[in-house]
Enzyme design. Structure first.
Site, PDB file in Angstrom:
ATOM      1  N   ASP A 177      -0.605  -0.168  -4.576  1.00 43.34           N
ATOM      2  CA  ASP A 177      -1.951   0.189  -5.049  1.00 43.34           C
ATOM      3  C   ASP A 177      -2.063   1.631  -5.544  1.00 43.34           C
ATOM      4  OD1 ASP A 177      -1.807   1.320  -2.496  1.00 43.34           O
ATOM      5  OD2 ASP A 177      -3.820   0.708  -1.907  1.00 43.34           O
ATOM      6  N   HIS A 178      -1.115   2.481  -5.204  1.00 41.78           N
ATOM      7  CA  HIS A 178      -1.010   3.857  -5.732  1.00 41.78           C
ATOM      8  C   HIS A 178       0.235   4.464  -5.105  1.00 41.78           C
ATOM      9  CE1 HIS A 178      -2.557   5.019  -1.814  1.00 41.78           C
ATOM     10  NE2 HIS A 178      -3.628   4.276  -2.034  1.00 41.78           N
ATOM     11  N   GLU A 212       0.806  -1.213   0.000  1.00 41.76           N
ATOM     12  CA  GLU A 212       0.000   0.000   0.000  1.00 41.76           C
ATOM     13  C   GLU A 212       0.847   1.274   0.000  1.00 41.76           C
ATOM     14  OE1 GLU A 212      -3.613   0.092   1.898  1.00 41.76           O
ATOM     15  OE2 GLU A 212      -3.789  -2.056   2.194  1.00 41.76           O
ATOM     16  N   ASP A 213       0.334   2.270  -0.702  1.00 39.89           N
ATOM     17  CA  ASP A 213       0.793   3.655  -0.557  1.00 39.89           C
ATOM     18  C   ASP A 213       2.297   3.818  -0.770  1.00 39.89           C
ATOM     19  OD1 ASP A 213      -1.769   3.398   0.441  1.00 39.89           O
ATOM     20  OD2 ASP A 213      -1.462   4.669   2.172  1.00 39.89           O
ATOM     21  N   CYS A 238      -7.035   4.418  -2.264  1.00 37.44           N
ATOM     22  CA  CYS A 238      -7.196   2.975  -2.372  1.00 37.44           C
ATOM     23  C   CYS A 238      -8.494   2.490  -3.016  1.00 37.44           C
ATOM     24  CB  CYS A 238      -6.998   2.303  -1.020  1.00 37.44           C
ATOM     25  SG  CYS A 238      -7.963   2.986   0.319  1.00 37.44           S
TER      26      CYS A 238
END
Length: 640
Positions: A258-259, A40-41, A80
């Protein structure tokens, strides 16, 4: 001899029945197992194999050393749930209407979670464990896509010999770890989970230039490196289990985030720092032929985004790609040729309203800011309670920031154009540089072409998307030209953010257009104009406060209060804040965060915050309002 053949045929009968009982299940050797590792992130510049010498990411780096590293992989969103919706559906969120973070609007029944199509090819599909799909009836959607979705899910629950698609999502690099939870929480749950020699010190890395390089900021930013290190440790453990189960030699491994990085200016912002992700594919020997680039440490600058994942996996599993999937397979026999550019989007995140559309060719990132009066460090409650965001606001108040660092708190230009190849941290906006005018004009045209061709439904205010979702889906609504004249709407929206009297005249003329969405974009564009520019048009704006289309009335009232000090506008805004319609209420409360004279609204905001029917986003916006005036503290005890 004849008897022997009869005996052998009798032994074959049970096998025949087994095969008939599982008609879609294919030989494991003809279909690769697929392991997805998502984190994540995280932006690529904080991963070792992408050139960061401070990062300690040996498990990820080894995948890159033996596999294929993508340098131009992009999330289709910057937070997300929209990002994950694009992944699981294979459809851009500006078509499904799911671009606003955690909005839960319906999508057509024929748009399924793509693992459903892998199941049709005999795959066992498992998800461990995050979903966060931004759609209505999420439980049914999840149940159709996954054989199992839980914190115990994995390849180990499949039938013997059955090919699998297994997803594992690691949250240890999430924004909650890197900035939102308290430092004491981070120490216990991240730092103390690492051996002393694994920890990255506060003075061991290079600070991105748009953050103040101070001991206080370094203390907070070190959290990024240590959270990624903990993530890498857990990835190493998962890969060891795959190998111990003797499955690595038959499994293609995908790794990606995810980004972009979950820090101020990254996550939720429609620039490279919000979109670009680390992305690696590792192939075992038996499936190396599926890679068009070769393997063993190669890097490719081929452009991919998250809507390419669904068709790629369906195709290598042997399935037929559904017509509604417009991404391209980039691996295997059905691979399609590379594209010249990608179209990306960023919309509301929690209470932080915004709209950005982006075009990139990998080197240049062009972002069109349709609400540029809202700055890059915009109010989002989940970020405001982070110590690093508080430190940034403190440094701003104490005049410690240089012009680049201050710019995060100032209105944005209508357009960003960054040359990532020569300016990784996006410090020089080239939109007004004559040398890059041809690039700018090309990107503008590509953006317009995509908005119209895709019939980007997010140009409707969320108020409208919510209303139409009672009877249809945004995906289907957008296809009706009578309901949604997208070219005319875009013509009005394309003025938003550009400043000056000539633009303002065009916007004012549109205030009386019969289409309410065109009126909405005209008044939203006027919100970015200066008081001096708007003064000759004050009567038009005051009249728009009575528009029967509430989004127009809200924004017109915000302009009239901010620019003209109009008393009726103040009364209107107080009424809109308490509106029973949640989109009207959020729009009004959030508008108050970007006006100078907030004092008349303090009592109203307190009352709205206490109303039982207010949703999270409205309460969060109220708390941001009160926090901006230092009426309540900005800490995790005041999340809403």
């Amino acid at each position: 001899m004849k008897a022997k053949k009869i005996i052998l045929s009798l032994f074959a009968i049970p096998l025949l029945f087994i095969q008939c009982g599982q008609p879609h299940q294919k030989n494991e050797l003809s279909q690769p197992n697929i392991l997805w590792i998502t984190i994540e992130d995280t932006s690529p510049q904080f991963i070792g194999c992408y050139g960061n010498k401070t990062a300690q990411t040996p498990a990820i780096d080894k995948l890159a050393e033996e596999g294929v590293r993508f340098t131009n992989a992009f999330s289709t969103g910057t937070v997300c749930s929209p990002s994950r919706t694009a992944i699981i559906t294979g459809v851009k969120t500006y078509k499904t209407g799911t671009g606003n973070h955690r909005s839960k609007y319906p999508i057509p029944g024929f748009i399924k979670g793509f693992p459903y199509y892998l199941q049709q090819q005999g795959y066992y599909t498992s998800n461990n464990v995050k979903t966060d799909y931004n759609v209505a009836q999420e439980k049914a959607f999840i149940a159709e896509a996954w054989d199992e979705s839980s914190n115990k899910a994995g390849w180990w629950n499949r039938n013997p010999g059955q090919p699998f698609f297994a997803v594992f999502n690691y949250v240890d690099s999430h924004q909650s770890r890197t900035m939102t939870e308290t430092y004491d929480w981070y120490k216990k749950n991240v730092l103390e989970q690492l051996a002393p020699e694994e920890r990255i010190g506060e003075n061991e890395f290079e600070m991105p230039p748009f953050y103040l390089d101070s001991p206080e900021m370094r203390k907070q930013f070190a959290r990024v490196y240590n959270s990624i290190k903990l993530t890498d440790n857990k990835i190493g453990e998962l890969l060891a289990r795959l190998e111990a189960d003797n499955l690595k030699d038959s499994t293609i491994i995908f790794f990606y985030a995810d980004h972009g990085e979950g820090m101020p200016r990254g996550k939720t912002n429609g620039i490279n720092y919000g979109y670009r992700v680390p992305f690696i594919v590792w192939f075992p020997e038996m499936y190396k032929h599926l890679s068009p680039w070769g393997t063993a440490g190669v890097a490719t600058d081929e452009l991919i985004d998250f809507t390419d994942l669904a068709p790629t996996l369906i195709s290598i599993a042997g399935g037929e790609i559904p017509e509604h999937l417009e991404g391209r397979p980039f691996l295997g026999e059905k691979r399609e040729k590379p594209v010249s550019h990608l179209n990306l989007s960023s919309d509301r995140s929690d209470n932080g309203i915004d709209m950005v559309r982006t075009v990139t060719d990998g080197r240049f990132v062009y972002s069109r800011n349709f609400m540029p009066y809202i700055n890059e460090a915009r109010y989002i409650r989940y970020m405001e309670i982070g110590e690093i965001k508080q430190q940034m606001r403190k440094d701003l108040a104490e005049n410690k920031l240089n012009p680049l660092q201050k710019s995060l708190f100032e209105p944005r230009p209508a357009e960003f154009l960054f040359d990532i190849e020569n300016d990784l941290w996006e410090t020089q906006n080239l939109a007004n540089n004559p040398e890059f005018k041809p690039v700018l004009e090309k990107m503008r045209e590509l953006l317009k072409k995509e908005v119209i061709a895709s019939r980007d439904v997010m140009f409707l205010p969320e108020y409208e998307v919510n209303l139409l979702s009672d009877t249809t889906t945004a995906y289907e609504f957008r296809m009706n030209e009578k309901n949604y004249p997208v070219e005319k709407i875009y013509e009005a929206a394309s003025l938003a953010g550009f400043r000056g009297t000539e633009i303002a005249k065009k916007q004012v003329d549109l205030l009386t257009n019969p289409n309410p969405v065109i009126r909405y974009w005209s008044v939203l564009g006027l919100r970015s104009q200066s008081a001096e520019t708007l003064m000759p048009f004050s009567a038009n704006i005051l009249s728009a406060m009575d528009d029967n289309y509430l989004p127009v009335a809200v924004i017109a009232s915000a302009i009239a209060h901010e620019m003209f000090g109009n008393k009726k506008a103040e009364i209107n805004l107080k009424k809109f804040c308490a509106s029973k319609n949640p989109d009207v209420s959020l729009m009004a409360v959030y508008a108050l965060l970007y006006i100078q004279n907030k004092e008349p609204f303090v009592e109203t905001i307190w009352k709205v915050r206490e109303m039982d029917d207010r949703n999270y986003n409205i309460r969060a916006a109220c708390m941001d309002f009160l926090g901006s005036l230092e009426i309540v503290p900005n800490n995790p005890d005041y999340r809403e």
